[in-house]
Motif scaffolding. Structure first.
Motif, PDB file in Angstrom:
ATOM      1  N   UNK A 226      18.586   6.678 116.684  1.00 41.97           N
ATOM      2  CA  UNK A 226      18.059   5.938 115.537  1.00 41.97           C
ATOM      3  C   UNK A 226      17.487   6.911 114.513  1.00 41.97           C
TER       4      UNK A 226
ATOM      5  N   UNK B   3      14.570   7.030 111.263  1.00 37.23           N
ATOM      6  CA  UNK B   3      13.427   6.387 110.628  1.00 37.23           C
ATOM      7  C   UNK B   3      13.071   7.153 109.361  1.00 37.23           C
TER       8      UNK B   3
ATOM      9  N   UNK C  20       9.799   7.852 106.724  1.00 38.01           N
ATOM     10  CA  UNK C  20       8.357   7.712 106.576  1.00 38.01           C
ATOM     11  C   UNK C  20       7.906   8.312 105.246  1.00 38.01           C
TER      12      UNK C  20
ATOM     13  N   UNK D  40       6.330   4.512 109.705  1.00 35.79           N
ATOM     14  CA  UNK D  40       7.781   4.714 109.685  1.00 35.79           C
ATOM     15  C   UNK D  40       8.519   3.382 109.535  1.00 35.79           C
TER      16      UNK D  40
ATOM     17  N   UNK E  92      12.459   1.688 110.303  1.00 36.58           N
ATOM     18  CA  UNK E  92      13.768   1.859 110.947  1.00 36.58           C
ATOM     19  C   UNK E  92      14.868   1.740 109.904  1.00 36.58           C
TER      20      UNK E  92
ATOM     21  N   UNK F 155      13.077  10.984 110.484  1.00 33.84           N
ATOM     22  CA  UNK F 155      13.034  11.353 111.897  1.00 33.84           C
ATOM     23  C   UNK F 155      14.198  10.690 112.632  1.00 33.84           C
TER      24      UNK F 155
ATOM     25  N   UNK G 121      14.665   0.898 120.329  1.00 33.67           N
ATOM     26  CA  UNK G 121      14.312   1.290 118.965  1.00 33.67           C
ATOM     27  C   UNK G 121      13.152   0.413 118.499  1.00 33.67           C
ATOM     28  N   UNK G 122      12.441   0.897 117.489  1.00 30.47           N
ATOM     29  CA  UNK G 122      11.250   0.204 117.008  1.00 30.47           C
ATOM     30  C   UNK G 122      11.532  -0.395 115.631  1.00 30.47           C
TER      31      UNK G 122
END
Lengths: 107, 125
Positions: A34, A36, A38, A44, A46, A87, B111-112
């Motif tokens: 994944x 992210x 920020x 953060x 997604x 990230x 995942x978040x």
């Protein structure tokens, strides 16, 4: 523990240019990767999951690719709001570690 | 709309304890794993702990194992992080994050997809 190495550490580009960010895993994470974004003072967000699927509400200029150990996040044409830290993170096993981040700054 | 709101961050002395809370709304709380991720000042993201939807399964980063305990109260839609034996290196903003997929019993890495705004923990004398 799987180590994710992001490159470059800092990327200096201008709005409208194409950005290519890299994430390399110390062993295969299949497609369980994944990305992210920020921004300063914010949590953060997604962007991409499963290496290439855009999360809800993410603009089409963001795309992800790769599998195994080598992954890329591409921003096709940079908007002013895209300058941030990015990230990567895997989820193939515990601990699901993050990379150290790539700072995308305005040139 | 999914919302996560952390609280409980504070200045604490080395060796001290603190409990963080994260209240959730906008989704079926008990169906999703919940997670804590921290970020030391000026540094990157570090996953800390995760808990399954039913609260039975948990995982911890090695750096906090034996010192931190994650728990949840599904009736209150709240997840907690109880931190003990705090060290200077635990100083960070602690984020609560929702797991992306249903995870009631089985706890796999996820995942978040939603994050709170974070709560700052400072460990210093």
């Amino acid at each position: 523990e799987i180590v994710l190495t992001q490159s470059p550490a800092t990327l200096s580009l201008s709005p409208g240019e194409r950005a290519t960010l890299s994430c390399r895993a110390s062993q295969s994470v299949r497609n369980f990767l994944a990305w992210y974004q920020q921004k300063p003072g914010q949590a953060p967000r997604l962007l991409i999951y499963d290496a290439s699927s855009r999360a809800t509400g993410i603009p089409a200029r963001f795309s992800g690719s790769g599998s195994g150990t080598d992954f890329t996040l591409t921003i096709s044409s940079l908007e002013p709001e895209d300058f941030a830290v990015y990230y990567c993170q895997h989820r193939i096993n515990w601990p699901h570690t993050f990379g150290q981040g790539t700072k995308l700054e305005i040139k | 709309e999914v919302q996560l709101l952390e609280s409980g961050g504070d200045l604490v002395q080395p060796g001290g304890s603190l409990r963080l809370s994260c209240g959730a709304s906008g989704f079926m709380f008990s169906s999703y794993a919940m997670n804590w991720v921290r970020q030391a000042p000026g540094k990157g993201l570090e996953w800390v702990s995760s808990i399954s939807g039913n609260g039975v399964s948990t995982h911890y980063a090695e750096s906090v194992k034996g010192r931190f305990t994650i728990s949840r109260d599904n009736s209150k839609k709240t997840v907690y992080l109880h931190m003990t034996s705090l060290r200077a290196e635990d100083t960070a903003t602690y984020y609560c994050a929702k797991g992306m997929v249903h995870s009631y019993q089985v706890l796999d890495p996820v995942d978040f997809d939603y994050w709170g705004q974070g709560t700052l923990v400072t460990v210093s004398s």
